[in-house]
Motif scaffolding. Structure first.
Motif, PDB file in Angstrom:
ATOM      1  N   UNK A 154      48.923  43.630  34.044  1.00  0.00           N
ATOM      2  CA  UNK A 154      49.284  43.748  35.169  1.00  0.00           C
ATOM      3  C   UNK A 154      50.205  45.134  35.349  1.00  0.00           C
ATOM      4  N   UNK A 155      49.925  45.748  36.483  1.00  0.00           N
ATOM      5  CA  UNK A 155      50.968  46.912  36.800  1.00  0.00           C
ATOM      6  C   UNK A 155      52.192  46.325  37.072  1.00  0.00           C
ATOM      7  N   UNK A 156      53.317  47.120  36.705  1.00  0.00           N
ATOM      8  CA  UNK A 156      54.462  46.651  37.202  1.00  0.00           C
ATOM      9  C   UNK A 156      55.093  45.292  36.639  1.00  0.00           C
ATOM     10  N   UNK A 157      56.112  44.628  37.066  1.00  0.00           N
ATOM     11  CA  UNK A 157      56.607  43.550  36.306  1.00  0.00           C
ATOM     12  C   UNK A 157      56.342  42.338  36.949  1.00  0.00           C
ATOM     13  N   UNK A 158      55.407  42.358  37.978  1.00  0.00           N
ATOM     14  CA  UNK A 158      54.664  41.237  38.779  1.00  0.00           C
ATOM     15  C   UNK A 158      53.382  40.789  38.174  1.00  0.00           C
ATOM     16  N   UNK A 159      53.377  39.532  38.072  1.00  0.00           N
ATOM     17  CA  UNK A 159      51.863  39.248  37.802  1.00  0.00           C
ATOM     18  C   UNK A 159      50.905  39.591  38.724  1.00  0.00           C
ATOM     19  N   UNK A 160      49.630  39.609  38.208  1.00  0.00           N
ATOM     20  CA  UNK A 160      48.591  40.468  39.477  1.00  0.00           C
ATOM     21  C   UNK A 160      47.399  40.669  38.643  1.00  0.00           C
ATOM     22  N   UNK A 161      46.455  41.398  39.247  1.00  0.00           N
ATOM     23  CA  UNK A 161      45.048  41.324  38.931  1.00  0.00           C
ATOM     24  C   UNK A 161      44.471  42.779  38.804  1.00  0.00           C
ATOM     25  N   UNK A 162      45.270  43.740  38.895  1.00  0.00           N
ATOM     26  CA  UNK A 162      45.008  45.136  38.569  1.00  0.00           C
ATOM     27  C   UNK A 162      45.878  45.768  37.348  1.00  0.00           C
ATOM     28  N   UNK A 163      45.083  46.649  36.549  1.00  0.00           N
ATOM     29  CA  UNK A 163      45.813  47.102  35.777  1.00  0.00           C
ATOM     30  C   UNK A 163      44.952  48.009  34.734  1.00  0.00           C
ATOM     31  N   UNK A 164      45.407  48.688  33.922  1.00  0.00           N
ATOM     32  CA  UNK A 164      44.618  49.744  33.334  1.00  0.00           C
ATOM     33  C   UNK A 164      44.713  49.480  31.910  1.00  0.00           C
ATOM     34  N   UNK A 165      45.232  48.538  31.275  1.00  0.00           N
ATOM     35  CA  UNK A 165      45.304  48.236  29.873  1.00  0.00           C
ATOM     36  C   UNK A 165      44.792  46.843  29.807  1.00  0.00           C
ATOM     37  N   UNK A 166      44.116  46.643  28.302  1.00  0.00           N
ATOM     38  CA  UNK A 166      43.511  45.410  28.139  1.00  0.00           C
ATOM     39  C   UNK A 166      44.390  44.787  27.105  1.00  0.00           C
ATOM     40  N   UNK A 167      44.862  43.618  27.458  1.00  0.00           N
ATOM     41  CA  UNK A 167      45.740  42.868  26.245  1.00  0.00           C
ATOM     42  C   UNK A 167      44.766  41.573  25.715  1.00  0.00           C
ATOM     43  N   UNK A 168      44.964  41.759  24.350  1.00  0.00           N
ATOM     44  CA  UNK A 168      44.200  40.526  23.535  1.00  0.00           C
ATOM     45  C   UNK A 168      45.425  39.495  23.198  1.00  0.00           C
ATOM     46  N   UNK A 169      45.160  38.232  22.905  1.00  0.00           N
ATOM     47  CA  UNK A 169      46.273  37.466  22.502  1.00  0.00           C
ATOM     48  C   UNK A 169      46.516  37.731  21.234  1.00  0.00           C
ATOM     49  N   UNK A 170      45.742  38.339  20.420  1.00  0.00           N
ATOM     50  CA  UNK A 170      46.351  38.717  18.964  1.00  0.00           C
ATOM     51  C   UNK A 170      47.283  40.014  19.052  1.00  0.00           C
ATOM     52  N   UNK A 171      47.673  40.336  20.196  1.00  0.00           N
ATOM     53  CA  UNK A 171      48.660  41.545  20.231  1.00  0.00           C
ATOM     54  C   UNK A 171      48.230  42.806  20.510  1.00  0.00           C
TER      55      UNK A 171
END
Ligand SMILES: Cc1cc2nc3c(=O)[nH]c(=O)nc-3n(C[C@H](O)[C@H](O)[C@H](O)COP(=O)(O)OP(=O)(O)OC[C@H]3O[C@@H](n4cnc5c(N)ncnc54)[C@H](O)[C@@H]3O)c2cc1C
Ligand code: SF4
Ligand code: SF4
Ligand code: SF4
Lengths: 288, 344, 433, 263
Positions: free
Chosen positions: C219-236
């Motif tokens: 998520x953008x910024x420091x809040x939980x949310x639904x928009x962003x431009x990076x994809x994170x995978x749980x392996x880091x």
């Protein structure tokens, strides 16, 4: 600021408000046609409800809608309003589903009705086709109940087939009545048991002798074809256009000259009609 | 009739005092070029004093686009529903054509059967008219609706720095008396300025329709093929009728609630250009083609209504001309029927 | 032991048409397959011929439940292609609108679709449940309604927005409307809190134990949310959204109208459980408190807990929406100047977190702004592999399960993913790699 | 009296119309109390496919399986009500009916699925092309109040009455600025059936025709107007095909009147 019109606002008397009435009896007529006898819940109102032959009322099926139906009963019989209805759509379907004793809404009577004052003292020629008998029946019984006020009373009635004949139980009497010249006909008789005439309604003219166009009022009601052929015939017999009376049907929502659905030229079928002379009709384009 | 003067800077005070007589509605601008009456929010700057025609005319205050006539239940029948009819409303910013249009509606809703809904509101709505300067679609002058002598409670004529205040009713007088400080007597210059205004306004009319013998001419033109040509273009969208201050036809329908016991009877503005306007059970349509429907609308206004009430059912506001997506122009069409060359 | 074949013909209480087939050979799972027979609609043809100002309104028709996110992400992808930047107010209102969709969707899924399974006794539906527990049903419906009210006021319609457009909104909600929503959200927060005891008491089976790989947008910024431009995978791993294809790695299977995805050749999971796993710290304090109350603390690898993660997200979305409304009202602009949208040739991509996981839209336009290529990858597609994995595990870990048990548990596993089958078959492929 | 039994079915579509039934939050419990829901796969388990009084069917028909299912529903149902624009007109999926499905299939799935019968389908059609439809509630998605009103009418034994006029009329009720006239936007309001409360124009967004055409939609005149405003034939054709079935740029205007007998 109130308008220049002198308007009497009477909140207790909303002209659109249907009064409650009960269906006291239902008599099946032809297929998809039934005769409903209605009585206003308010007895005093029922007694005072006064109509002219040829008028109609707005019938409401509570929860479904409202539609205009001719009053088939004559003003000479108070207390009960009779309506002969054909099942055609939303409202009439719902009416046909109702059992006796159901409550409906009724408001009226509306429309000009037949000019009975003018007609009195004259011969009366009634020509009905199909459901056209519904409004004419009130005129017929008005004349029979006030028989002395009219000279000859003639009824010509045609339906498609014997089973389509409305008010059948009355016709057996009517045909034998001495003070009425009554002729019925059917377009076709598949049963072969039909005792009367077969042929279109105009063929009944042969059965009526010595029509005097100057002393006769002709009242016609039926589907558009009936008007066309009957009027031709009457004109041939030298009827003046003002003595030919027809009852017009239009879409109507209010019945009291507001909603504009029934307007034909500058006339409202609900206020100025539904009874028009043929002369009126010629001047109202789109009328038939 | 009583006439006064009010300096324009007093307008806020004037509007504030109107508030004592009910909810004040004023024209506001929406979008690029349209206006509508909305409840006054206290900001005089938000009022579009120059608004010529609102999208929907004043009829909406007296006769709602869709309104409940009755509530019903299957045991007790119909109960009249119209609580808000009783609301006191001040209609600010209606022009001369609008005031005339109310008279045309009065004629219909009065008569032998009085329409309670309409006249209850009519009684409770105060009319504060304002003067206007016509644009190229206005032809109220041709329809005899460009000036008013009555039919309003107060009428404001723009004389530059001042408004000329015409007091047209006893209620109007009460309103004026409530706030005497802001008014002055008419003076020497008033007459001159008033006449200047009148002349300028008179000269601004670009659109003129000759109505002499129009009903008769329309009779002759009954079979003119132009009706059908216009009918081909008409989309039956209903815009012209909805925006017309004098169109009044309506439809009635009943809706029922899920309990199958209770419900409402509604009425809703209708339009004679719709396919089902003259359609009866069994599918017969008394006006089968669109050209005939269009002709019916025009003839009703210029011939039928005129015959009944002595004036046309058109006040020349130009709304239908502006609102037609197919560019069907009422005036052009009638001119063409007269044989005046146009491009209709 | 005999060979067995268990078929769930028609998954109920999910959106779309699909089933599951499980085949056992000698007591061991031989084959698990999702049978997705939702009819194909071929959105690439719709989109490939439409002008840029129509893509979003057509693309959102892919699916009703996820309509809000399809609509917004589609607009964002087109904006990416044309280089359009939106105002802060637009971004806030989009956040609010997407939250509305999430509230509606999560409330629907948790309380009306999943709950009837997990209650004791089980119910055929929320409507059946309502006969015994009318209050629960009413609260659930009211929460859901609040989500719809947001979508209706901000998006113009509860399903298939008609107030969104490239660069912003057709009409900015009036202050009164925003205040109305704020009041409703306050009430809804109370309602959501009232459901916590029910959620706590759910009997969620514990047979799914293997580790899930989770994927979600940062998520953008420091809040939980639904928009962003990076994809994170749980392996880091972190991947730019434009390289989404490196994460999704789609492939086609013959028995299913949807495409499958894999991360490093293994199935992965997207959705509420993944997001809460990845970004727990960013959750709104109110949501964290609710999570603590329920006892929900990542890492959790039992996919069946997805519904509980949805409750946590639901609370987050409600609480966050109140903050968003305050922010909009603080700098309210009723008639904004929208950015100029000028079409140009090129490609644009955007990702969004839909209620059920990451959703990508990517378009290519010609110079006139006509769409010439489109790729849409929906969360449910990405989850199919993981669903199969979970069903396998369920059967393996419960050797005593009868056919009926397997039938029932297959259904609740699939339902826990809150699959959106109609979305999943409308995948579109631009570059066939 | 026994409660009327109903079924809610979905064919090819986005499930939005079914969802909007579930979205009737305030009335859902009343509806559930008034009828016996025999089948509603999206909302409940334990569905029974038996004789029902009213079937509500969402979505277009786009493969043999659905065609069979629809014929079966028709057999079992007293009244069949099409819900939504897909069921009534074909919806967005019918927008490309000028392209053979084979081509579309190849485009999405490549050659791999060429001979897989599981992937067979045909051009999506409205329900009325396959079975008799008694009533249509249009909209993409259907409007909740209209659905509730329709159910209430049907429970009372009558067909519902929904607006038959064009969207412009409703747009005027809302007193919007006309986007077509004042802003030269491409608005399908004049040929689109009202009932949504003119949602799009009320948000300054032109009507995209998602409710399908009115009974007598004068497409020819609409096309004329749009050509005059400078829109290309292709653009007009695309816009007009979005929801109500494909119209190619060549037949534009030829289709003056769209007529249907279904209320
Ligand atoms: C003055 C007059 C007298 C009539 N007398 C009789 C009579 O005695 N017996 C009889 O069976 N019928 C009579 N009719 C016709 C009857 O009104 C219509 O058959 C009836 O309105 C059909 O309504 P519906 O809802 O059943 O049909 P639908 O087709 O469902 O009608 C829909 C709507 O259209 C309107 N409508 C449809 N057809 C007509 C119509 N012909 N006239 C007016 N409104 C219509 C109705 O108001 C209704 O709400 C009369 C009509 C008029 C104008
Ligand atoms: S007909 Fe046209 S110009 Fe005349 S009053 Fe009506 S809208 Fe105005
Ligand atoms: S506004 Fe124009 S197109 Fe619409 S109904 Fe009136 S004449 Fe016809
Ligand atoms: S904006 Fe569209 S729907 Fe509204 S009146 Fe204009 S053309 Fe008709």
């Amino acid at each position: 600021m109130l308008s220049k019109q002198t308007v009497k606002l009477d909140p207790a008397n909303n002209p659109y408000k249907p009064r409650l009435a009960r269906i006291v009896s239902i008599k099946p007529q032809a297929p998809d046609h039934k005769l409903f006898q209605l009585r206003f819940e308010d007895r005093d109102y029922a007694e005072s409800f006064c109509t002219r032959p040829g008028q109609f009322a707005e019938l409401s099926i509570i929860g479904v809608g409202e539609c205009p139906i001719s009053i088939s009963s004559p003003p000479t019989r108070k207390g009960i309003v009779e309506m002969c209805v054909r099942r055609t759509g939303r409202v009439t379907n719902a009416l046909f589903d109702l059992p006796t004793n159901s409550m409906v809404g009724l408001r009226g009577p509306y429309g000009n009705g037949y000019p009975v004052e003018d007609m009195e003292g004259n011969d009366l020629l009634m020509i009905a086709g199909g459901l056209g008998m519904a409004p004419l029946r009130s005129l017929l019984w008005y004349a029979l109940d006030n028989r002395a006020r009219f000279n000859r009373v003639i009824l010509l009635y045609g339906t498609r087939s014997p089973e389509d004949l409305l008010f059948r139980e009355e016709f057996d009497d009517l045909i034998t009545r001495a003070d009425l010249e009554c002729h019925v006909t059917v377009d076709k008789d598949p049963t072969g048991n039909w005792p009367y005439n077969v042929g279109v309604v105009t063929s009944l003219f042969d059965k009526v002798d010595n029509l005097n166009p100057d002393t006769t009022y002709a009242a016609i009601c039926g589907p558009p074809v009936v008007y066309k052929f009957v009027i031709d015939q009457l004109l041939k017999l030298n009827f003046s256009k003002g003595r030919i009376l027809m009852s017009l049907e239009r879409m109507m929502k209010c019945g009291i000259g507001k909603c504009l659905h029934c307007s034909i030229g500058h006339k409202y079928t609900c206020l100025d009609g539904p009874i028009f002379t043929y002369w009126d009709a010629i001047n109202l384009r789109e009328s038939i | 009739m009583k006439s006064l003067r009010m300096a324009k800077r007093h307008l806020p005070k004037f509007l504030e005092s109107l508030g004592k007589w009910g909810k004040v509605y004023v024209p506001v601008k929406l979008g690029k070029n349209s206006y509508r009456w909305e409840e006054f929010d206290g900001e005089v700057d938000n009022i579009a004093l120059d608004a010529l025609r609102t999208v929907i005319p004043a009829k909406k205050f007296f006769y709602k686009p869709r309104e409940v006539m009755f509530e019903y239940d299957k045991t007790n029948g119909y109960t009249q529903a119209c609580a808000e009819c009783e609301e006191d409303v001040i209609l600010f910013g209606i022009h001369s054509c609008g005031i005339h249009s109310l008279e045309t509606l009065d004629n219909i809703f009065a008569g032998k059967y009085v329409d309670n809904y309409y006249f209850t509101r009519r009684k409770n709505i105060t009319i504060v008219g304002t003067s206007c300067m016509p644009d190229k679609h206005c032809f109220c002058k041709s329809m005899g609706a460009d000036t008013v002598d009555e039919g309003y409670d107060i009428f404001l004529t723009d004389l530059g720095d001042d408004f000329l205040i015409g007091v047209g009713s006893s209620k109007g007088d009460d309103i004026v008396n409530d706030n005497p400080d802001i008014y002055e007597e008419v003076d020497e210059s008033t007459t001159k300025r008033y006449l200047e205004f009148r002349n300028k306004r008179d000269e601004s009319f670009e659109l003129v329709l000759d109505t002499s013998d129009l009903p008769t001419i329309l009779d002759f033109q009954y079979d003119n093929p132009l009706w059908d040509e216009l009918g081909e273009r008409c989309l039956a969208c209903g815009s012209c009728s909805m925006v017309c201050p004098t169109c009044y036809c309506y439809n009635v329908d009943d809706t029922i609630n899920l309990d199958s016991e209770t419900g409402e009877r509604w009425r809703e503005w209708d339009c004679c250009l719709f396919r089902d306007h003259a359609l009866v059970a069994g599918g017969h349509n008394f006006r089968e083609n669109q050209g005939g429907r269009l002709k019916h609308r025009y003839l009703h206004k210029q011939q039928a209504y005129l015959g009944d009430f002595g004036r046309t059912a058109c006040v020349g506001c130009g709304r239908c001309i502006v609102a037609c997506p197919a560019n069907i122009d009422y005036v052009e069409c009638l001119k063409a029927m007269r044989g005046e060359m146009t491009s209709a | 032991m005999a060979n067995r074949k268990i078929t769930v013909d028609h998954l109920c209480r999910v959106e779309g048409h699909g089933g599951v087939t499980v085949e056992l050979k000698d007591g061991k799972v031989d084959k698990v397959q999702m049978d997705i027979y939702e009819a194909m609609r071929y959105f690439e043809h719709f989109l490939k011929r439409v002008p840029y100002d129509q893509t979003a309104s057509i693309a959102c028709r892919i699916c009703a439940i996820c309509s809000a996110v399809h609509n917004i992400v589609s607009n964002q992808a087109t904006e990416d292609a044309f280089g359009v930047k939106c105002s802060d107010q637009t971004n806030l209102l989009r956040r609010l609108y997407v939250a509305g969709g999430n509230i509606e969707s999560h409330a629907l899924h948790v309380y009306l679709l999943a709950l009837p399974d997990l209650m004791e006794p089980r119910y055929h539906s929320a409507l059946h449940m309502a006969q015994d527990l009318p209050d629960v049903a009413k609260i659930a419906l009211d929460i859901k309604k609040c989500g719809n009210e947001i979508q209706d006021i901000v998006g113009g319609r509860e399903i298939h927005a008609c107030n969104t457009k490239l660069g912003g909104f057709g009409r900015i909600p009036k202050k009164d409307e925003l205040k109305f929503l704020r009041d409703r959200l306050e009430k809804t927060l109370e309602n959501a809190a009232a459901t916590v005891p029910i959620v706590k008491g759910l009997g969620i089976p514990a047979y799914l134990k293997s580790e899930n790989t989770y994927v979600g947008l940062v998520p953008y910024g420091d809040k939980f949310g639904y928009m962003g431009d990076k994809i994170a995978v749980s392996d880091g791993t972190v991947v730019d959204v434009h390289d989404y294809l490196n994460v999704t790695n789609e492939y086609v299977v013959p028995y299913c109208h949807a495409k499958y995805s894999a991360w490093k050749d293994k199935p992965f999971m997207v959705g509420a459980i993944a997001r809460v796993h990845l970004f727990f710290d960013k959750l709104h304090p109110t949501a964290k408190a609710v999570a603590a109350d329920i006892g929900y603390k990542p890492p959790i690898h039992n996919s069946l807990f997805n519904s509980v993660a949805q409750v946590v997200e639901l609370v987050d979305a409600i609480a966050d929406s109140i903050d968003v409304i305050d922010a909009v009202l603080a700098e309210y602009d009723g008639s904004p100047k929208d950015p100029v949208v000028k079409p140009k040739a090129g490609k644009g991509t955007a990702g969004i977190e839909a209620p059920r996981g990451t959703l990508y839209h990517s378009y290519e336009y010609d110079a006139d702004g006509n769409c010439v290529g489109a790729d849409i990858i929906t969360p449910t597609c990405q989850n199919y592999g993981n669903m199969e994995k979970d069903i396998r595990e369920m059967v393996d870990n419960n050797p005593g399960f009868s056919d009926e048990d397997i039938h029932f548990h297959s259904e609740i596993i699939v339902r826990a993913y809150d699959p959106c089958i109609s979305c999943s078959v409308h995948v579109i492929n631009l570059d066939k790699q | 009296m026994a409660k009327p039994s109903i079924g809610v079915y979905g064919l090819t579509g986005c499930a939005g119309c079914q969802l909007n039934i579930i979205n009737c939050e305030d009335e859902l419990l009343d509806i559930a109390a008034a009828v016996d829901i025999k089948s509603f796969i999206m909302a409940q388990t334990g569905n029974v496919e038996c004789e029902i009084d009213i079937a509500f069917v969402e979505g277009a028909v786009s493969n043999e399986k659905q065609k069979k299912q629809l014929l079966d529903i028709r057999e079992r149902a007293g009244l069949l009500v099409a819900i939504g624009t897909c069921a009534s007109w074909g919806g967005v999926e019918a927008m490309i009916n000028d392209v053979p499905r084979e081509v579309a299939k190849k485009d999405v799935y490549g050659d791999t699925m060429k001979d897989n019968p599981f992937y067979d389908c045909f051009n999506p059609m409205p329900l009325k092309d396959v079975v008799k439809v008694d009533f249509q509630i249009v909209g993409c998605p259907i409007e909740r109040p209209q659905f509730i009103q329709a159910v209430a009418s049907l429970l009372n034994g009558n067909l519902p009455l929904l607006p038959t006029y064009a969207l412009c009329t409703e747009c005027k009720f809302k007193e919007n600025e006309c986007l077509l006239i004042e802003q030269d936007k491409f608005c399908l309001g004049p040929v689109t059936k009202a009932g949504c409360g003119a949602r799009c124009p009320s948000n300054n967004i032109p009507c995209e025709g998602c409710r399908g055409p009115v009974f007598e939609a004068n497409y020819a005149s609409e096309v004329e107007i749009m050509l005059e405003k400078g829109y290309t034939k292709e653009y007009i054709a695309q816009q007009m095909s979005t929801f109500a079935g494909t119209i190619s740029a060549e037949d534009l205007g030829a289709r003056k009147l769209v007529k249907t007998d279904i209320p």
